[in-house]
Structures are given as structure tokens and as C-alpha cells.
Design a protein around this motif. Structure first.
Motif, mmCIF file in Angstrom:
data_model
loop_
_atom_site.group_PDB
_atom_site.id
_atom_site.type_symbol
_atom_site.label_atom_id
_atom_site.label_comp_id
_atom_site.label_asym_id
_atom_site.label_seq_id
_atom_site.Cartn_x
_atom_site.Cartn_y
_atom_site.Cartn_z
ATOM 1 N N VAL A 170 0.869 -1.175 0.000
ATOM 2 C CA VAL A 170 0.000 0.000 0.000
ATOM 3 C C VAL A 170 0.908 1.228 0.000
ATOM 4 C CG1 VAL A 170 -1.668 1.376 1.308
ATOM 5 C CG2 VAL A 170 -1.945 -1.100 1.172
ATOM 6 N N ILE A 171 0.731 2.082 -1.008
ATOM 7 C CA ILE A 171 1.531 3.309 -1.102
ATOM 8 C C ILE A 171 0.775 4.414 -0.377
ATOM 9 C CG2 ILE A 171 2.629 4.974 -2.648
ATOM 10 C CD1 ILE A 171 2.342 2.786 -4.871
ATOM 11 N N PHE A 172 1.303 4.820 0.783
ATOM 12 C CA PHE A 172 0.659 5.876 1.575
ATOM 13 C C PHE A 172 1.280 7.226 1.200
ATOM 14 C CE2 PHE A 172 0.242 8.171 5.791
ATOM 15 C CZ PHE A 172 -1.111 8.468 5.602
ATOM 16 N N GLY A 173 0.424 8.196 0.892
ATOM 17 C CA GLY A 173 0.908 9.477 0.368
ATOM 18 C C GLY A 173 1.124 9.392 -1.129
ATOM 19 N N ALA A 174 0.304 8.554 -1.796
ATOM 20 C CA ALA A 174 0.493 8.299 -3.229
ATOM 21 C C ALA A 174 0.234 9.528 -4.089
ATOM 22 C CB ALA A 174 -0.427 7.156 -3.671
ATOM 23 N N SER A 175 -0.537 10.498 -3.581
ATOM 24 C CA SER A 175 -0.818 11.682 -4.398
ATOM 25 C C SER A 175 0.170 12.820 -4.136
ATOM 26 C CB SER A 175 -2.256 12.172 -4.163
ATOM 27 O OG SER A 175 -2.450 12.480 -2.799
ATOM 28 N N GLY A 176 1.159 12.597 -3.270
ATOM 29 C CA GLY A 176 2.199 13.603 -3.039
ATOM 30 C C GLY A 176 3.182 13.662 -4.197
ATOM 31 N N PHE A 177 4.112 14.615 -4.142
ATOM 32 C CA PHE A 177 5.025 14.805 -5.280
ATOM 33 C C PHE A 177 5.843 13.544 -5.551
ATOM 34 C CE2 PHE A 177 8.647 16.219 -7.723
ATOM 35 C CZ PHE A 177 8.025 16.982 -8.686
ATOM 36 N N THR A 178 6.459 12.973 -4.506
ATOM 37 C CA THR A 178 7.248 11.752 -4.710
ATOM 38 C C THR A 178 6.339 10.541 -4.877
ATOM 39 O OG1 THR A 178 8.958 12.721 -3.300
ATOM 40 C CG2 THR A 178 9.175 10.382 -3.796
ATOM 41 N N GLY A 179 5.234 10.517 -4.124
ATOM 42 C CA GLY A 179 4.317 9.378 -4.166
ATOM 43 C C GLY A 179 3.837 9.041 -5.563
ATOM 44 N N GLN A 180 3.572 10.077 -6.377
ATOM 45 C CA GLN A 180 3.072 9.823 -7.738
ATOM 46 C C GLN A 180 4.074 9.016 -8.565
ATOM 47 O OE1 GLN A 180 2.792 13.466 -10.146
ATOM 48 N NE2 GLN A 180 4.311 14.427 -8.809
ATOM 49 N N PHE A 181 5.364 9.242 -8.334
ATOM 50 C CA PHE A 181 6.387 8.501 -9.087
ATOM 51 C C PHE A 181 6.586 7.091 -8.522
ATOM 52 C CE2 PHE A 181 7.487 13.033 -9.687
ATOM 53 C CZ PHE A 181 7.239 13.093 -11.054
ATOM 54 N N VAL A 182 6.338 6.919 -7.218
ATOM 55 C CA VAL A 182 6.365 5.576 -6.622
ATOM 56 C C VAL A 182 5.218 4.740 -7.205
ATOM 57 C CG1 VAL A 182 6.186 4.254 -4.467
ATOM 58 C CG2 VAL A 182 7.516 6.381 -4.520
ATOM 59 N N VAL A 183 4.040 5.365 -7.389
ATOM 60 C CA VAL A 183 2.898 4.680 -8.023
ATOM 61 C C VAL A 183 3.312 4.158 -9.398
ATOM 62 C CG1 VAL A 183 0.615 5.068 -9.073
ATOM 63 C CG2 VAL A 183 1.106 5.935 -6.772
ATOM 64 N N GLU A 184 3.951 5.006 -10.196
ATOM 65 C CA GLU A 184 4.357 4.581 -11.551
ATOM 66 C C GLU A 184 5.375 3.444 -11.497
ATOM 67 O OE1 GLU A 184 5.501 7.943 -13.967
ATOM 68 O OE2 GLU A 184 3.671 9.051 -13.478
ATOM 69 N N GLU A 185 6.293 3.521 -10.532
ATOM 70 C CA GLU A 185 7.325 2.483 -10.439
ATOM 71 C C GLU A 185 6.719 1.139 -10.009
ATOM 72 O OE1 GLU A 185 10.958 0.816 -11.008
ATOM 73 O OE2 GLU A 185 10.272 2.798 -11.637
ATOM 74 N N VAL A 186 5.783 1.158 -9.073
ATOM 75 C CA VAL A 186 5.110 -0.086 -8.686
ATOM 76 C C VAL A 186 4.364 -0.668 -9.892
ATOM 77 C CG1 VAL A 186 3.260 -1.087 -7.268
ATOM 78 C CG2 VAL A 186 4.931 0.453 -6.224
ATOM 79 N N ALA A 187 3.668 0.206 -10.620
ATOM 80 C CA ALA A 187 2.911 -0.257 -11.803
ATOM 81 C C ALA A 187 3.830 -0.910 -12.834
ATOM 82 C CB ALA A 187 2.154 0.916 -12.425
ATOM 83 N N ARG A 188 5.061 -0.414 -12.948
ATOM 84 C CA ARG A 188 6.015 -0.994 -13.917
ATOM 85 C C ARG A 188 6.503 -2.372 -13.488
ATOM 86 N NH1 ARG A 188 8.584 4.105 -13.377
ATOM 87 N NH2 ARG A 188 8.030 5.492 -15.084
#
Length: 427
Positions: free
Chosen positions: A15-33
Motif C-alpha cells: 500500500v503506497i501511503f501518500g500516493a498523491s504527493g510529489f514523490t508518491g506519484q512517481f512511486v505509483v508509476e514504479e510499482v505499476a512498472r
């Protein structure tokens, strides 16, 4: 061994907590990859934060950026808020690992760690704040051990390249490595580069609170680590580094404290020979020195007073000469940026007794990778999580609060990073 299986009640690997923050958005993309790298080739994950709308927008954005329309429907959204402990508990109960992207951690980190420990979720953060990292070790390590929970801090650019880089250098050295110095250089392309002001805020509060860090460290009652070989000489506040052919200063981030904690763990728990460490950063030529001295003097003066801290927080671009900004770097700036750590190690060959004479062998290694804050950091964070999920038997025997080096010394994390563009090599 760490519990890493999903269950009907704990359905998400991550679970990515803070996914809509500046860094969080890029963590979302990396998990998706990297979903195919999860256990048995799949990964069940969710995003979490305060605003359902913002989280859905981040998934929408990632779906477009990665051409993965399924992200809009297949990734669940959890509403959770640092200020609402019940919501954090509900989130942690559903996660094998929480990837915590909500900083500054000194203000928002502890409630998430507490909820993870109490509800059986492992926790990974990307903090570069020694006071938070060491405070969590002091306050939660024994409780995490009882629960079999792994709390692994500083799993971004702070401080995986430095911490794992020292271990890589040690493992590549034929003999007993006794000391390492690292030199960080950062390059940006024609578009330039900058850092989001969340990091700037963490630095402001960290320097303002430096006395508290000293008193926190005294509570550990640590004995000094044994020194093997020649004592590593500390360099000056500003010097010309022949190693990188530019002026350098002591590195002000969390790397030295994280590496030292790792070396203490490996010495005390695994009877390894401790490695001394010095960290420096290249700053370029004379023009940059003048800029840095001017900005540094203003920073040191203003950070001591609340009105000064408010000024620094309101105007990051002005006071940092454009190095930090409220908007953060553009994707084009990120594409053109990269980092390189050069490690210079010395020690004793197998035939030489480390207690006799000076070190008689040297080694040079590199860790290099893409833009540090928002490309390399998500890669490092996600690979740390995937290492826990795929290699629980290689982690320390019991849970606790760990540095990356302590947690991942016996895993294949370095190989995983090599495959994802953070390259470790011997020169």
C-alpha cells in the motif's frame, strides 16, 4: 522469518501511503512498472492518502503515462489520514508492506510506524532525517521485533546508494576493508534541475533541531565501534577533491549516520569488521562556492529563528538559488539528470594482519543512476519492498527497526537495482 503472504483479511502486498504527493506519484508509476516482479509473478497493491479524488487522479495520470488503462480500475483506493489513527490502523491491517511517502517524517512519520507495528505491517520509508530514523529505532525496535515486523528506513536515494555501496565495496574487496570515502556528484541536462521543497523543509527543521539529535543519540548508550586499521582522517569543510576534480564539502544528508548504524549492526550482530566512512559531495568550481557560501550564511542565520524558518519555507527558490522549488522538477529535467557515487576504499589483503602496519590495498567502486530524487528514489524504494516480499529468509532473523544495509546485506537487492538502472561496479 518475515511474514509476506497476503490473506483475505490482508489482501495487498503493497500500500503506497501518500500516493498523491510529489514523490508518491512517481512511486505509483514504479510499482505499476514492476508488478510482474512480485511473488509468483504478480503484485496486489493499493494507493492510500487523505483525498480519494487526488488518489484517483494519480492513478489516471499513471495510466496515461504508462499506457496502462487497467490502473484506473484494478488498483484500489484507501482513504487514510495521519491525524486519524483508526484510519491508519485500518490501512495497515490490509497491507503486507506500507510504502510511506508522507514527509517531513519528523511531523508525519511516527503515527504511521506505530500503526504498522501495532497492526503487523512492514514499513518502508524514504526519509533522509536522522532524528526521525534514529528515534524510530529507539522507540519501536523491540516492539517491532516482538511482532515480527520490519521497519526499514531511508530506502530512497537517502540512503540506499551509500549504505549498499559501502557493503558492495566491502564484498568486492579481497581482504579486510577498513575505511571508505564516498564522493557524490550530480549532473543535470540542458533543462537544468531542482528538488521539490519537501526536502528543503526537512533540511530546515533538521538543522533547527540538531541539539535534539545529539540528546537522542546519548539515550542509546552505544560504546564506540572498534577501529580497525588506520583512523580515517576527516577532511575540511571545503577542499579540492582530486578524486572528482572539483571542490567538495562534507555531505550534509543522512548517509553518514545510516552507514554508521549499519556498521554497528553488522559488527554487533554478525561479528563483521566495521568499516569507517566519510561522505562528501562535489559542488563544482569557484562560482558555485561563492553561491553556496552566500546561501549557507543566510540559511544558518535564518534557521535559528521561527520568523527566519518561515521565510525559508515560503521562498525556497530565492534562498537556495533555484536548487529547491515548490513545483519540483519537470519530467524533462528528470530525464536529463543523473548521480554518481565514487567510493574509495582501503584495507588489508588476506595475507596482512590488520593489527599490524598500515593498510596495503585499495579499491574503487561506483554507484551511478538516474535523477536522484524522483527516479532513483522510487526505484530503490520499490526494489527494497520487492526484496522483502521475495526473499524473507535472507532478512535478519527477527523483526525490528533497520537500516537498508542491516536489512538487505544478505539479499539480492544490489542485483535487483542493477537491473533497474542503479548500477554498482568496480573500477
Amino acid at each position: 522469518m518475515a511474514r509476506v503472504e497476503t490473506t483475505p483479511n490482508r489482501p495487498y502486498h503493497l500500500v503506497i501511503f501518500g500516493a498523491s504527493g510529489f514523490t508518491g506519484q512517481f512511486v505509483v508509476e514504479e510499482v505499476a512498472r514492476t508488478v510482474s516482479e512480485g511473488p509468483n509473478g504478480s503484485l496486489k497493491w493499493a494507493v492510500a492518502g487523505r483525498s480519494k479524488q487526488k488518489l484517483e487522479k494519480v492513478l489516471e495520470q499513471a495510466a496515461g503515462a504508462l499506457s496502462k488503462p487497467e490502473l484506473r480500475t484494478e488498483v484500489d483506493v484507501i482513504v487514510a489520514d495521519v491525524g486519524e489513527p483508526d484510519s491508519l490502523a485500518a490501512m495497515c491491517k490490509q497491507a503486507v508492506i506500507v510504502l510511506n511517502c508522507v514527509g517531513p517524517y519528523r511531523f508525519f512519520g511516527e503515527p504511521v510506524v506505530k500503526a504498522c507495528v501495532e497492526n503487523g505491517a512492514h514499513h518502508i520509508d524514504i526519509s533522509g532525517e536522522p532524528q526521525f530514523l534514529e528515534g524510530m529505532q529507539l522507540n519501536y525496535s523491540s516492539q517491532a521485533a516482538e511482532k515480527g515486523v520490519f521497519i526499514v528506513g531511508s530506502c530512497g536515494f537517502d540512503s540506499i546508494p551509500a549504505d549498499m555501496g559501502v557493503l558492495y565495496t566491502r564484498d568486492q574487496f579481497r581482504g579486510t576493508l577498513t575505511a571508505v570515502e564516498s564522493f557524490l556528484t550530480v549532473s543535470s541536462g540542458p533543462e537544468g534541475g531542482c528538488i521539490h521543497d519537501g526536502t528543503w523543509q526537512s533540511a530546515i527543521y533538521g538543522f533547527a533541531d540538531s541539539q535534539k539529535l545529539q540528546s537522542l543519540r546519548r539515550k542509546f548508550n552505544h560504546k564506540p565501534l572498534p577501529s580497525v586499521g588506520s583512523k580515517l582522517r576527516r577532511r575540511g569543510a571545503l577542499f579540492f577533491g582530486n578524486e572528482i576534480q572539483q571542490y567538495a564539502v562534507p555531505f550534509m544528508g543522512s548517509d553518514p549516520s545510516v552507514v554508521k548504524r549499519t556498521q554497528r549492526f553488522l559488527t554487533e550482530e554478525q561479528q563483521a569488521s566495521p568499516v569507517q566512512y566519510g561522505a562528501y559531495a562535489g559542488i563544482g568550481g569557484i562560482g558555485n562556492i561563492i553561491k553556496m557560501m552566500f546561501a549557507g550564511m543566510m540559511f544558518w542565520f535564518l534557521v535559528k529563528f521561527s520568523f527566519g524558518r518561515n521565510l525559508l519555507i515560503k521562498h525556497p527558490e530565492f534562498f537556495s538559488f533555484g536548487m529547491f522549488s515548490k513545483a519540483g522538477p519537470t519530467r524533462k529535467q528528470m530525464e536529463g539528470s543523473s548521480f554518481q557515487f565514487s567510493f574509495y576504499g582501503e584495507g588489508y589483503t588476506d595475507e596482512q594482519d590488520p593489527s599490524q602496519g598500515k593498510p596495503n590495498a585499495k579499491i574503487r567502486t561506483l554507484v551511478q543512476g538516474p535523477e536522484a530524487g524522483y527516479v532513483a528514489t522510487p526505484i530503490a524504494m520499490v526494489q527494497a519492498a520487492l526484496t522483502i516480499l521475495n526473499e524473507p529468509a535472507a532478512l535478519p532473523k527477527k523483526g525490528g527497526v533497520y537500516t537498508p544495509g542491516a536489512a538487505f546485506a544478505k539479499t539480492t537487492l544490489i542485483d535487483r537495482l542493477n537491473k533497474h538502472g542503479i548500477q554498482f561496479s568496480v573500477i
